[in-house]
Design an enzyme around this catalytic site. Structure first.
Site, PDB file in Angstrom:
ATOM      1  NE  ARG A 110      -3.068   2.515   2.931  1.00 35.38           N
ATOM      2  CZ  ARG A 110      -3.157   3.084   4.130  1.00 35.38           C
ATOM      3  NH1 ARG A 110      -2.688   2.464   5.196  1.00 35.38           N
ATOM      4  NH2 ARG A 110      -3.720   4.242   4.281  1.00 35.38           N
TER       5      ARG A 110
ATOM      6  CG  HIS B 159      -8.851   6.502   4.152  1.00 33.97           C
ATOM      7  ND1 HIS B 159      -9.487   7.487   4.871  1.00 33.97           N
ATOM      8  CD2 HIS B 159      -7.839   6.067   4.926  1.00 33.97           C
ATOM      9  CE1 HIS B 159      -8.875   7.653   6.028  1.00 33.97           C
ATOM     10  NE2 HIS B 159      -7.857   6.800   6.093  1.00 33.97           N
TER      11      HIS B 159
END
Ligand code: ADP
Length: 404
Positions: free
Chosen positions: A98, A186
């Protein structure tokens, strides 16, 4: 096929190993073979490593405060120690990371190359707490596993199609041309939750208008139309929008000018004030953690009460903003630490939209729901609680990449 996922935060390094077999991806996430977490926030800087295999957790204090060494020690537990899950690290087929900020150029999962690493480093000025940690993870894997394929999945990517009227700030236009725009964050979680919601509702994602509320330590909302993010509350950085654990969210920008003029605060002090000393922590003076805030409220603490009321007020206001961007709503979705575990926040957020027919089933809402519609049978809109699984979302991208 074995997929290692690394998810580095400013003060933690989470990691897990998935084993996938067969020709298709499972609909539900399989249990990882191995999960590890280094918490770097402990007092003396030496991380604490927790490793979970088959439900049993082992905790070790790391030998040094060096992050590369810490990660090497974490990866060693895959093949050594009491519960090895691999004979050798070379059994890992692909590593997924990520990465918080991909800027304007990276809108798809991307294989690591020297140019990609350079871009992640360059974008560190926009995500100073995260991108350097993401890069450290990539480099640690290079040191230990050589030239294994590494895929980076960007948290900004899902929001890259936000239309200009939502992305461009009303400041002199040349700043937009220099990259000051709404990026949104996000994204891995918002996208995963939208897809999971469509699955739960049994409807095609490309027919739905969804608001996803990712409420954790960091909080953001996304307005998702036909599977595409068309608006979101975080902006140029993860500071804009909702009130958060220790971040202010949006405030009048003239407050910064006032602080600079009248109190001589410099950039570092403003950064500290808004990113670390605000939100639940700043208002309550107690904690960034909503559980602690609620304990204090139960003991009559007025500032803790005010902190929660501000949080709810702003949450309602921004759900309203996302609603206006969508022009309709097929599902309101709550996820992450607060969104998944705090029935009071869900209830108070929804109460503001009762006039539109949004109604919770209070019993279901307080029953620790997971991947469930907690709206009452006569609600005009389903209200879903979805367990976000960013690591599994990254692993799925790795699977597609590896097989392509
Ligand atoms: P992060 O953004 O760091 O991943 P989380 O998603 O874990 O954070 O969210 C942290 C917030 O969620 C805290 O305010 C905490 O109070 C709340 N939270 C997390 N787990 C629970 C739980 N089991 N019950 C109630 N609240 C929780």
């Amino acid at each position: 096929m074995k997929i290692l996922v690394l998810n580095a935060g400013s003060s933690s390094q989470k990691s897990c190993l998935y084993q996938l077999s067969g020709e298709t991806l499972p609909e539900q996430s399989p249990k990882p073979l191995w999960e590890a977490n280094i918490d770097w926030s402990v007092a003396n800087g030496r991380g604490v490593l927790k490793v979970k295999v088959q439900g049993a957790t082992q905790e070790t204090k790391l030998e040094s405060d060096d992050r590369h060494q810490g990660m090497a020690q974490m990866l060693d537990t895959l093949t050594q120690g009491e519960t090895p899950v691999l004979d050798q690290l070379s059994e890992i087929d692909i590593v997924g990371h990520r990465v918080v900020h991909g800027g304007q150029d990276y809108t798809q999962p991307t294989l690591v190359t020297p140019e990609v690493k350079e871009a992640i480093a360059r974008l560190s000025t926009l995500a100073p707490a995260h991108n350097p940690a993401n890069l450290e993870g990539i480099e640690a894997i290079e040191q230990v596993l050589g030239d294994i394929p590494q895929l980076v999945v960007f948290d900004t990517a899902f929001h890259s199609k936000i239309p200009l009227e939502a992305a461009v700030y009303p400041i002199p236009y040349e700043w937009f041309e220099k990259g000051i725009r709404r990026y949104g964050f996000h994204g891995i979680s918002h996208q995963y939750c939208a897809e999971r919601s469509a699955q739960i509702l049994g409807k095609p994602l490309d027919s739905l208008k969804i608001i996803t509320c990712h409420l954790g330590n960091g909080c953001s909302l996304a307005a998702i139309k036909d599977g595409v993010s068309i608006d979101t509350t975080m902006g140029f950085t993860p500071l804009e929008g909702l009130m958060m654990g220790n971040r202010s969210g949006s405030i009048d920008p003239a407050i910064l000018i006032y602080w600079m003029r009248e109190y001589d605060l410099d950039a570092a002090q403003l950064d500290e004030m808004l990113n670390k000393a605000s939100g639940f922590k700043g208002v309550s003076g107690i904690s960034a953690d909503l559980r602690t805030i609620q304990e204090a409220i139960a003991q009559g603490n007025k500032r803790a009460q005010l902190a929660l009321e501000i949080f709810i007020h702003r949450l309602r206001a921004l759900i309203g903003a996302m609603l206006a961007s969508l022009g309709g709503l097929d599902a309101l979705v709550f996820t992450a630490g607060i969104g998944e575990n705090n029935p009071e926040v869900r209830q108070k957020a929804c109460e503001a939209f009762e006039f539109l027919g949004v109604k919770l089933d209070l019993e279901k809402n307080s029953s620790s729901p997971v991947n469930l519609d907690v709206a009452s049978h006569d609600s005009t809109v389903p209200v879903l609680v979805v367990h976000t699984e960013e690591d599994w979302a990254i692993a799925r991208q790795c699977w597609h990449q590896y097989r392509s």
